[in-house]
Design a protein around this motif. Structure first.
Motif, short mmCIF file in Angstrom:
data_model
loop_
_atom_site.label_atom_id
_atom_site.label_comp_id
_atom_site.label_asym_id
_atom_site.label_seq_id
_atom_site.Cartn_x
_atom_site.Cartn_y
_atom_site.Cartn_z
N GLY A 1 -58.56 15.98 -51.16
CA GLY A 1 -58.24 15.07 -50.06
C GLY A 1 -56.75 14.79 -49.93
N ILE A 2 -56.03 14.81 -51.08
CA ILE A 2 -54.58 14.55 -51.00
C ILE A 2 -53.78 15.85 -51.12
N ARG A 3 -54.51 16.98 -51.08
CA ARG A 3 -53.80 18.27 -51.07
C ARG A 3 -53.93 18.95 -49.71
N ILE A 4 -54.66 18.30 -48.80
CA ILE A 4 -54.69 18.76 -47.41
C ILE A 4 -53.82 17.77 -46.66
N PRO B 1 -54.63 18.54 -65.15
CA PRO B 1 -55.17 17.32 -64.53
C PRO B 1 -55.55 17.58 -63.08
N PHE B 2 -56.57 16.88 -62.63
CA PHE B 2 -57.01 16.99 -61.24
C PHE B 2 -57.12 15.56 -60.71
N PRO B 3 -56.43 15.22 -59.63
CA PRO B 3 -56.39 13.81 -59.22
C PRO B 3 -57.74 13.31 -58.74
N GLY B 4 -58.01 12.03 -58.95
CA GLY B 4 -59.26 11.41 -58.50
C GLY B 4 -59.58 11.72 -57.03
N PRO B 5 -58.62 11.57 -56.10
CA PRO B 5 -58.94 11.83 -54.68
C PRO B 5 -59.08 13.32 -54.36
N ILE C 1 -45.52 14.90 -58.09
CA ILE C 1 -46.20 16.16 -58.37
C ILE C 1 -47.12 16.50 -57.20
N GLU C 2 -48.03 15.58 -56.87
CA GLU C 2 -48.88 15.79 -55.69
C GLU C 2 -48.05 15.53 -54.44
N TRP C 3 -48.47 16.11 -53.34
CA TRP C 3 -47.70 15.91 -52.09
C TRP C 3 -48.05 14.60 -51.39
N LYS D 1 -56.01 7.55 -46.96
CA LYS D 1 -56.96 8.51 -47.56
C LYS D 1 -57.31 8.08 -48.98
N ARG D 2 -56.26 7.77 -49.76
CA ARG D 2 -56.49 7.37 -51.15
C ARG D 2 -57.40 6.14 -51.21
N LYS D 3 -57.12 5.17 -50.34
CA LYS D 3 -57.91 3.92 -50.38
C LYS D 3 -59.35 4.18 -49.98
N SER E 1 -48.02 23.04 -66.84
CA SER E 1 -48.78 21.82 -67.08
C SER E 1 -49.78 21.58 -65.97
N GLN E 2 -49.44 22.00 -64.77
CA GLN E 2 -50.35 21.80 -63.63
C GLN E 2 -49.92 22.77 -62.53
N ALA E 3 -50.90 23.40 -61.90
CA ALA E 3 -50.57 24.30 -60.78
C ALA E 3 -51.65 24.17 -59.74
N LYS F 1 -47.71 5.40 -55.36
CA LYS F 1 -49.01 5.80 -54.81
C LYS F 1 -50.07 4.88 -55.38
N SER F 2 -51.13 4.62 -54.61
CA SER F 2 -52.21 3.85 -55.21
C SER F 2 -53.15 4.82 -55.91
N HIS F 3 -53.23 4.70 -57.22
CA HIS F 3 -54.05 5.65 -57.97
C HIS F 3 -55.53 5.35 -57.80
N HIS F 4 -56.28 6.41 -57.59
CA HIS F 4 -57.68 6.31 -57.28
C HIS F 4 -58.47 5.57 -58.35
N ASN F 5 -58.16 5.81 -59.65
CA ASN F 5 -59.02 5.19 -60.66
C ASN F 5 -58.55 3.84 -61.17
N ASP G 1 -45.24 14.41 -69.95
CA ASP G 1 -45.95 13.15 -69.74
C ASP G 1 -46.32 12.90 -68.27
N PHE G 2 -46.02 13.81 -67.38
CA PHE G 2 -46.35 13.71 -65.95
C PHE G 2 -45.58 12.60 -65.23
N MET G 3 -44.70 11.92 -65.95
CA MET G 3 -43.86 10.89 -65.31
C MET G 3 -42.61 11.56 -64.73
P1 XMP Z 1 -47.75 12.20 -59.03
O1 XMP Z 1 -48.15 12.86 -57.76
O2 XMP Z 1 -47.81 10.69 -58.95
O3 XMP Z 1 -48.86 12.61 -60.08
O4 XMP Z 1 -46.44 12.69 -59.55
C1 XMP Z 1 -48.77 12.44 -61.48
C2 XMP Z 1 -50.03 12.98 -62.10
O5 XMP Z 1 -51.14 12.15 -61.74
C3 XMP Z 1 -52.12 12.91 -61.03
N1 XMP Z 1 -52.63 12.02 -59.98
C4 XMP Z 1 -53.77 11.31 -60.08
N2 XMP Z 1 -54.70 11.26 -61.06
N3 XMP Z 1 -55.97 9.73 -59.79
C5 XMP Z 1 -55.78 10.47 -60.90
O6 XMP Z 1 -56.65 10.45 -61.78
C6 XMP Z 1 -55.08 9.71 -58.76
O7 XMP Z 1 -55.24 9.02 -57.77
C7 XMP Z 1 -53.93 10.56 -58.92
N4 XMP Z 1 -52.84 10.83 -58.13
C8 XMP Z 1 -52.07 11.73 -58.80
C9 XMP Z 1 -51.39 14.12 -60.51
O8 XMP Z 1 -52.28 15.21 -60.28
C10 XMP Z 1 -50.41 14.39 -61.62
O9 XMP Z 1 -51.02 15.06 -62.70
#
Ligand code: XMP
Length: 514
Positions: A398-401, A391-395, A511-513, A294-296, A434-436, A344-348, A468-470
């Protein structure tokens, strides 16, 4: 202009970014490198005023533990080792490391043995420090002297008499170390003799001037996501070159119901082209279950549409991106070595197609951390609702369903997300987490609504707190709030009849599933 800076070698500590940020906060520029990403000759050519060796999750005698050449000590610049960095210095000089009597995590009292040491200028003899280690220095090499201890760690700090080398077992970069900032200041100003040089308002004006000069009469395109980084990037570039900036926003159909991109941009006065690609994305995602697939797919299709649109604009010579410093660290740091695995492969950060690669890059925020981007945004007068957005992930959704995506599920998730967003604001807790967000599971279960049997989807509420979301902990939300969310979603969203709260931290969960 050459500015004084501190170079940090990262040995994998979860706090390495904090060292860089804390030193920038006190007004000195920092650069962070993975320990094996930069050679000694490269360090020499960069001329840092001081070097910091970070902590890390390793035992020095472990096979494959990260090491550096002893030649680093010939550079004649001050060196400061923190935690693993301290053990590494000791090891390289022939000292011994041992397992601690007990693993030490959390607060300890640190006693200074040498109050005149420059590292401890203005710091009381006894103070609280933050420890996080399982090894410690057993005996120090000859030329060193012990300058501090705790009740369970006899050598909690040492320094080299003539070489300007300092080391502490605790973490001065962590807020819980009472005088951590003072220790960093002592190193940076007293020992390395750095000048104050890192001020964000100078940064904005210089950046605008540079972009104006560089772009001249040409055009710039920007893939606009509506997040903080792309918003501040767009705003700064627009200030520099006006409507020569072309922002393209691709509506994948996987966005939140509350996205009001066009009105926000109108308010800030920069133009944006919105491309409706909902059907395109849905058709490409139909039948796809695997999260990485999905991410790819989303990443690839996004670039395809963005490229097609940008080809319609004449005289484009530059591609702008909202890259920030942590994106650069994450994509070039430990993830490229054998030390950690790609999760995970990050979208951006997926790489650009050939035609876009021909364009020159403009990344005005690439030296900044997220909190610095927000500070700049505040100075520029951008609305807080954008700067402090979760923050809202690039995908996107799509990655929350979880599992297969279809129109029905997208619509259920958007409704549920909308309720969550309203209640976070009603309860005034939006800024305390920080994120919900909501995750929709592919699982149906039996329930009762208005005396009728239901067989509907289960949704998960995920809320986390992090700097720092790490790493992150799940938010300790009140039962009252949880009950409200559950009641509203179940009553108002036809198709969801069960809500669960995710009580895992990161790690072990992300953080994301997906
Ligand atoms: P994870 O799920 O890796 O997420 O613990 C860490 C933070 O990154 C966001 N996230 C993304 N942001 N493109 C983005 O710009 C992505 O592909 C992506 N995947 C996860 C996630 O929402 C959290 O804030």
């Amino acid at each position: 202009m050459k500015k004084d800076f501190i170079l940090i070698l990262d040995f994998g500590s979860q706090y390495s970014h904090m060292i860089a940020r804390r030193i920038r906060d006190i007004g000195v520029y920092t650069l962070l490198y993975n320990y094996n990403e930069i050679s000694i000759s490269h360090i020499i050519s960069k001329q840092p005023k001081g070097l910091i060796l970070s902590g890390g999750p390793f035992s020095i005698y472990e096979k494959g533990s990260p090491l550096i050449s002893k030649n680093i000590f010939q550079l004649n610049i001050p060196i400061f080792g923190i935690c693993y960095g301290m053990q590494l210095i000791s090891f390289l000089f022939g000292g011994k490391i041992k397992k601690s009597k007990s693993k030490e995590y959390g607060k300890s009292y640190f006693i200074i043995d040498h109050p005149n040491n420059s590292l401890f200028h203005g710091i009381p003899d006894k103070s609280i420090v933050w420890m996080s280690h399982f090894d410690e220095v057993k005996n120090i090499p000859k030329e060193f002297s012990v300058i501090g201890h705790t009740s369970s760690c006899d050598i909690a700090a040492f320094s080299h008499i003539s070489k300007n080398i300092y080391a502490v077992q605790f973490h001065p970069e962590v807020k819980n170390t009472e005088y951590g900032i003072s220790i960093l200041k002592n190193f940076v100003f007293h020992i390395c003799k750095c000048n104050l040089n890192w001020k964000l308002n100078n940064f904005v004006q210089n950046t605008i001037d540079n972009i104006k000069k560089r772009v001249d009469q040409k055009k710039v395109i920007l893939g606009f996501s509506g997040g903080v980084d792309s918003f501040v990037t767009a705003y700064i570039i627009h200030k520099a070159i006006g409507n020569s900036l072309n922002c393209i926003f691709v509506d994948t159909g996987l966005l939140l119901k509350t996205e009001k991109i066009s009105s926000l941009c109108k308010k800030m006065n920069f133009p944006i082209k919105i491309i409706n690609a909902k059907n395109h994305f849905l058709s490409k995602l139909t039948g796809i279950v695997d999260p990485e697939m999905k991410r790819k797919i989303i990443g690839k299709e996004f670039l395809y549409i963005f490229q097609k649109e940008s080809e319609k604009i004449k005289n484009v010579e530059f591609l702008a991106q909202g890259t920030i410093y942590s994106d650069i660290i994450e994509s070039s740091g430990f993830s490229k070595t054998s030390i950690s695995y790609s999760i995970k492969s990050h979208h951006n950060v997926g790489g650009l197609p050939k035609t876009l690669m021909k364009l020159k890059l403009i990344e005005p925020l690439k030296e900044l951390f997220k909190d610095e981007v927000r500070k700049i945004g505040e100075e520029l007068g951008l609305p807080k609702e954008i700067l402090y957005r979760h923050p809202f992930p690039g995908p996107g959704l799509g990655i929350r369903i979880i599992g297969e995506i279809n129109e029905e599920k997208i619509s259920l998730l958007k409704e549920a997300e909308n309720i969550l967003s309203q209640e976070l604001k009603n309860y005034d807790i939006y800024n305390f987490v920080s994120q919900a967000f909501i995750v929709l599971l592919p699982i149906k279960s039996v329930g009762i609504k208005g005396d009728k049997r239901t067989y509907e989807y289960t949704a998960i509420l995920r809320a986390i707190n992090t700097e720092d979301f790490m790493t992150a902990t799940f938010s300790h939300l009140s039962y009252d709030f949880l009950e409200k969310i559950s009641n509203r979603i179940i009553n108002e969203v036809d198709g969801i009849n069960r809500i669960a709260y995710d009580i895992t931290s990161k790690p072990p969960s992300t953080i994301e599933w997906e």
